[in-house]
Design a protein around this motif. Structure first.
Motif, PDB file in Angstrom:
ATOM      1  N   UNK A   7      -2.972  -9.791  -5.698  1.00 12.37           N
ATOM      2  CA  UNK A   7      -1.814  -9.212  -6.372  1.00 12.37           C
ATOM      3  C   UNK A   7      -2.167  -8.740  -7.777  1.00 12.37           C
ATOM      4  N   UNK A   8      -3.024  -9.469  -8.448  1.00 15.55           N
ATOM      5  CA  UNK A   8      -3.438  -9.068  -9.799  1.00 15.55           C
ATOM      6  C   UNK A   8      -4.226  -7.765  -9.766  1.00 15.55           C
ATOM      7  N   UNK A   9      -5.115  -7.647  -8.807  1.00 12.32           N
ATOM      8  CA  UNK A   9      -5.936  -6.432  -8.728  1.00 12.32           C
ATOM      9  C   UNK A   9      -5.095  -5.223  -8.335  1.00 12.32           C
ATOM     10  N   UNK A  10      -4.169  -5.408  -7.390  1.00 12.43           N
ATOM     11  CA  UNK A  10      -3.413  -4.279  -6.852  1.00 12.43           C
ATOM     12  C   UNK A  10      -2.235  -3.868  -7.721  1.00 12.43           C
ATOM     13  N   UNK A  11      -1.585  -4.833  -8.398  1.00 13.93           N
ATOM     14  CA  UNK A  11      -0.321  -4.534  -9.072  1.00 13.93           C
ATOM     15  C   UNK A  11      -0.335  -4.938 -10.543  1.00 13.93           C
ATOM     16  N   UNK A  12      -0.582  -6.225 -10.813  1.00 18.77           N
ATOM     17  CA  UNK A  12      -0.375  -6.762 -12.166  1.00 18.77           C
ATOM     18  C   UNK A  12      -1.283  -6.077 -13.174  1.00 18.77           C
ATOM     19  N   UNK A  13      -2.546  -5.905 -12.849  1.00 18.39           N
ATOM     20  CA  UNK A  13      -3.466  -5.270 -13.796  1.00 18.39           C
ATOM     21  C   UNK A  13      -3.071  -3.837 -14.086  1.00 18.39           C
ATOM     22  N   UNK A  14      -2.605  -3.119 -13.087  1.00 17.66           N
ATOM     23  CA  UNK A  14      -2.156  -1.747 -13.296  1.00 17.66           C
ATOM     24  C   UNK A  14      -0.868  -1.700 -14.112  1.00 17.66           C
ATOM     25  N   UNK A  15       0.018  -2.662 -13.883  1.00 19.78           N
ATOM     26  CA  UNK A  15       1.312  -2.636 -14.565  1.00 19.78           C
ATOM     27  C   UNK A  15       1.178  -2.866 -16.057  1.00 19.78           C
ATOM     28  N   UNK A  16       0.289  -3.771 -16.447  1.00 22.66           N
ATOM     29  CA  UNK A  16       0.187  -4.132 -17.859  1.00 22.66           C
ATOM     30  C   UNK A  16      -1.091  -3.604 -18.500  1.00 22.66           C
ATOM     31  N   UNK A  17      -1.646  -2.534 -17.958  1.00 23.95           N
ATOM     32  CA  UNK A  17      -2.871  -1.973 -18.539  1.00 23.95           C
ATOM     33  C   UNK A  17      -2.601  -1.403 -19.926  1.00 23.95           C
ATOM     34  N   UNK A  18      -1.502  -0.639 -20.098  1.00 27.92           N
ATOM     35  CA  UNK A  18      -1.211  -0.007 -21.389  1.00 27.92           C
ATOM     36  C   UNK A  18      -0.802  -1.045 -22.422  1.00 27.92           C
ATOM     37  N   UNK A  19      -0.013  -2.037 -22.014  1.00 30.47           N
ATOM     38  CA  UNK A  19       0.433  -3.026 -22.992  1.00 30.47           C
ATOM     39  C   UNK A  19      -0.732  -3.883 -23.474  1.00 30.47           C
ATOM     40  N   UNK A  20      -1.736  -4.147 -22.597  1.00 29.17           N
ATOM     41  CA  UNK A  20      -2.883  -4.926 -23.026  1.00 29.17           C
ATOM     42  C   UNK A  20      -3.749  -4.126 -23.993  1.00 29.17           C
ATOM     43  N   UNK A  21      -3.829  -2.803 -23.816  1.00 29.75           N
ATOM     44  CA  UNK A  21      -4.601  -2.000 -24.749  1.00 29.75           C
ATOM     45  C   UNK A  21      -3.946  -1.950 -26.124  1.00 29.75           C
TER      46      UNK A  21
ATOM     47  N   UNK B  14       6.053  -3.554 -14.442  1.00 27.44           N
ATOM     48  CA  UNK B  14       5.905  -3.052 -15.814  1.00 27.44           C
ATOM     49  C   UNK B  14       7.206  -3.156 -16.599  1.00 27.44           C
ATOM     50  N   UNK B  15       8.352  -3.134 -15.917  1.00 25.98           N
ATOM     51  CA  UNK B  15       9.641  -3.203 -16.601  1.00 25.98           C
ATOM     52  C   UNK B  15      10.011  -4.611 -17.035  1.00 25.98           C
TER      53      UNK B  15
ATOM     54  N   UNK C 292       0.815  -1.210   0.000  1.00 24.91           N
ATOM     55  CA  UNK C 292       0.000   0.000   0.000  1.00 24.91           C
ATOM     56  C   UNK C 292       0.853   1.267   0.000  1.00 24.91           C
ATOM     57  N   UNK C 293       2.032   1.200   0.609  1.00 23.36           N
ATOM     58  CA  UNK C 293       2.911   2.369   0.644  1.00 23.36           C
ATOM     59  C   UNK C 293       3.699   2.526  -0.645  1.00 23.36           C
ATOM     60  N   UNK C 294       4.184   1.435  -1.219  1.00 20.48           N
ATOM     61  CA  UNK C 294       5.034   1.479  -2.414  1.00 20.48           C
ATOM     62  C   UNK C 294       4.334   0.894  -3.629  1.00 20.48           C
ATOM     63  N   UNK C 295       3.033   1.079  -3.714  1.00 16.61           N
ATOM     64  CA  UNK C 295       2.293   0.473  -4.828  1.00 16.61           C
ATOM     65  C   UNK C 295       2.777   0.982  -6.181  1.00 16.61           C
ATOM     66  N   UNK C 296       3.079   2.278  -6.272  1.00 18.96           N
ATOM     67  CA  UNK C 296       3.536   2.835  -7.539  1.00 18.96           C
ATOM     68  C   UNK C 296       4.883   2.262  -7.949  1.00 18.96           C
ATOM     69  N   UNK C 297       5.804   2.143  -7.013  1.00 18.40           N
ATOM     70  CA  UNK C 297       7.128   1.620  -7.338  1.00 18.40           C
ATOM     71  C   UNK C 297       7.071   0.127  -7.673  1.00 18.40           C
ATOM     72  N   UNK C 298       6.276  -0.644  -6.935  1.00 15.70           N
ATOM     73  CA  UNK C 298       6.161  -2.068  -7.231  1.00 15.70           C
ATOM     74  C   UNK C 298       5.498  -2.280  -8.588  1.00 15.70           C
ATOM     75  N   UNK C 299       4.483  -1.481  -8.902  1.00 11.08           N
ATOM     76  CA  UNK C 299       3.848  -1.574 -10.216  1.00 11.08           C
ATOM     77  C   UNK C 299       4.833  -1.245 -11.330  1.00 11.08           C
ATOM     78  N   UNK C 300       5.673  -0.231 -11.115  1.00 15.02           N
ATOM     79  CA  UNK C 300       6.684   0.110 -12.115  1.00 15.02           C
ATOM     80  C   UNK C 300       7.688  -1.022 -12.297  1.00 15.02           C
ATOM     81  N   UNK C 301       8.025  -1.728 -11.212  1.00 18.03           N
ATOM     82  CA  UNK C 301       8.943  -2.864 -11.329  1.00 18.03           C
ATOM     83  C   UNK C 301       8.335  -3.984 -12.158  1.00 18.03           C
TER      84      UNK C 301
END
Length: 270
Positions: free
Chosen positions: A253-267, A193-194, A182-191
């Protein structure tokens, strides 16, 4: 035909006063800066427009505040300390438990910096094992209470130290994981996504089961070591409970991180 310019008018009293007025005294801030003309110099702005750098620190990404680093530091130190306590507490004949092995995963994950490329390799397995360990502990406390009493006698622990062990081994890892995500959601999502999408999703789903298979190969008869009634049934229930907890943790994990990380690539169809 060009119109004539009007003759220059004589300066008025206000203009004469402005020309003959003395130079104002420099402000205290300008005097401290060493400017005798009274001008105040402000530090130049950076290219990002956030003002000067303070104490040599750069402005970080969202979700990477300095106040959140203690979560990962506490997680790494707690995992290492609890593992060493369990290692010296166990009898040589007593089998190592799954929560003890999970502490190794937690330490490997929490000691990594958020910008590390290995973060996604350990995160899913550590996150799932924290859920599985708590679910199995609650099951044994309710349905197999004799297992808890025998472990208490084997370790020669008091009730206070046994309660502390239960918190450090079964509850604290899951709590720290939720504070971290919850604190590092943006950084974990970026990891996430890379990393390439398909291999990372497959590894996130299978990583815990690979870890559990290695543990089962090393300790195939954990429940049979203790005097537990209907040990095969207990092992079967613990197995399906761990599968359900792992699937549930990956859904979170999919709802909090994975779906956000690959949202643009899936589109884009990647």
């Amino acid at each position: 035909y060009a119109p004539r310019a009007p003759p220059p008018s004589s300066p008025g009293p206000a203009a004469l006063r402005r020309r003959t007025s003395p130079i104002p005294a420099p402000s205290p801030r300008a005097a401290a800066a060493g400017d005798p003309r009274g001008r105040t110099h402000f530090p130049p702005r950076t290219a990002a427009g956030h003002g000067p750098r303070v104490s040599g620190r750069r402005r970080g990404l969202p979700g990477s505040s300095m106040s959140g680093r203690w979560i990962r530091q506490v997680g790494a130190l707690m995992s290492a300390g609890t593992f060493m306590w369990e290692l010296f507490r166990l009898n040589p004949e007593e089998p190592q438990q799954l929560p003890m092995w999970a502490l190794v995963l937690h330490f490997l994950y929490f000691q990594l910096p958020l910008r590390s490329r290995a973060l996604t390799f350990f995160h899913a397995a550590s996150f799932a094992s924290a859920h599985v360990v708590l679910w199995q502990y609650l099951y044994t406390r309710v349905y197999v209470p004799e297992l808890e009493r025998q472990q208490l006698q084997e370790g020669d622990l008091t009730w206070e130290s046994h309660l502390l062990r239960a918190v450090l081994l079964h509850i604290a890892p899951l709590l720290l994981h939720w504070l971290d995500i919850t604190t590092h959601q943006t950084r974990i999502t970026a990891a996430y996504e890379s990393v390439p999408r398909v291999p990372q999703i497959m590894w996130s789903v299978l990583s815990y089961f690979v870890f559990a298979a290695v543990y089962e190969a090393r300790h195939p008869n954990f429940v049979e070591y203790y005097d537990v009634k209907s040990a095969p049934e207990v092992e079967r229930n613990l197995f399906w409970l761990s599968v359900g907890a792992a699937v549930f943790s990956y859904a979170l994990l999919y709802v909090l991180v994975v779906r956000r990380a690959y949202a643009f690539s899936s589109k884009r169809g990647l």
